[in-house]
Scaffold this active site. Sequence first.
Site, PDB file in Angstrom:
ATOM      1  N   ASP A 189     -31.087   4.212 -47.678  1.00 32.08           N
ATOM      2  CA  ASP A 189     -30.185   3.688 -46.661  1.00 32.08           C
ATOM      3  C   ASP A 189     -29.492   2.457 -47.235  1.00 32.08           C
ATOM      4  O   ASP A 189     -30.096   1.391 -47.360  1.00 32.08           O
ATOM      5  CB  ASP A 189     -30.954   3.337 -45.387  1.00 32.08           C
ATOM      6  CG  ASP A 189     -31.588   4.568 -44.749  1.00 32.08           C
ATOM      7  OD1 ASP A 189     -31.043   5.669 -44.942  1.00 32.08           O
ATOM      8  OD2 ASP A 189     -32.610   4.422 -44.062  1.00 32.08           O
ATOM      9  N   ASP A 219     -31.271  14.559 -37.051  1.00 30.75           N
ATOM     10  CA  ASP A 219     -32.136  13.414 -36.790  1.00 30.75           C
ATOM     11  C   ASP A 219     -32.994  13.748 -35.572  1.00 30.75           C
ATOM     12  O   ASP A 219     -32.466  14.140 -34.521  1.00 30.75           O
ATOM     13  CB  ASP A 219     -31.316  12.159 -36.500  1.00 30.75           C
ATOM     14  CG  ASP A 219     -30.607  11.622 -37.731  1.00 30.75           C
ATOM     15  OD1 ASP A 219     -31.032  11.950 -38.855  1.00 30.75           O
ATOM     16  OD2 ASP A 219     -29.625  10.872 -37.568  1.00 30.75           O
TER      17      ASP A 219
END
Length: 257
Positions: A130, A11
């Site tokens: 997600d 990330d």
Amino acid sequence: MLAKRIVPCLDVREGKVVKGVQFRNHEIVGDIVPLAARYAEEGADELVFYDITASAHDRVIDKSWVSRVAEQIDIPFCVAGGIKTIEQAREKLAFGADKISINSPALSDPSLISRLQDEFGRQCIVIGIDSFYDAVSDSYKVKQFTGDEAATKDTQWYTQDWVEEVQKRGCGEIVLNVMNQDGVRGGYDIKQLSIVRAICDVPLIASGGAGTMEHFKAVFELAKVDAALAASVFHKGIIDIGELKQYLHANNIAIRL
């Protein structure tokens, strides 16, 4: 049988690799290129880079580090973050990425999936989802703009419906990010992944929950996923990729050594 893949996830925020827990409270882990090179050296099959605030802040991945990663590693890698047009996708692929992943932009404009597929072929189009388990309604729901807590919002989509929709539109692979499990290292959500696996005809990557080598074995054996993505266990040195692959091989999981 195709070999299963181990995929470290990096990330990225403001040029650094970060990691949070359940998509919150991110801390800096290190620099992008050295970490990428380390994971490639350790035996990762592929890398995924998420610029986690790009979509929420209406910008695109910084191309400078994409090209530097491409120069340093010899394994496939996928990039994600704010890609909303054919031109932006073409640029990232031209700078060396093998695949591009879209998540929030696809929710805002589902036709983007088919346009990208038409232009580049489905083999390099990955959809990130997600997914949040809502205990009140006992259902899985898709969230958007999760890279920024203040911007995160609910969508109209239940996870299973969105999985089917993105396949109809031409995606080549799905990464299911299980938000409830993210960063807690309690194991992958086998139940949810199995539900999605039953309706997913493209390669499925499990994301969220890896804490032990046994968790990887379980997700491959029980949820039948094609790849397992993980971050904190690799960033913190809890699991060595080479040792993980030897363990999986010893337990009869098809894996590249």
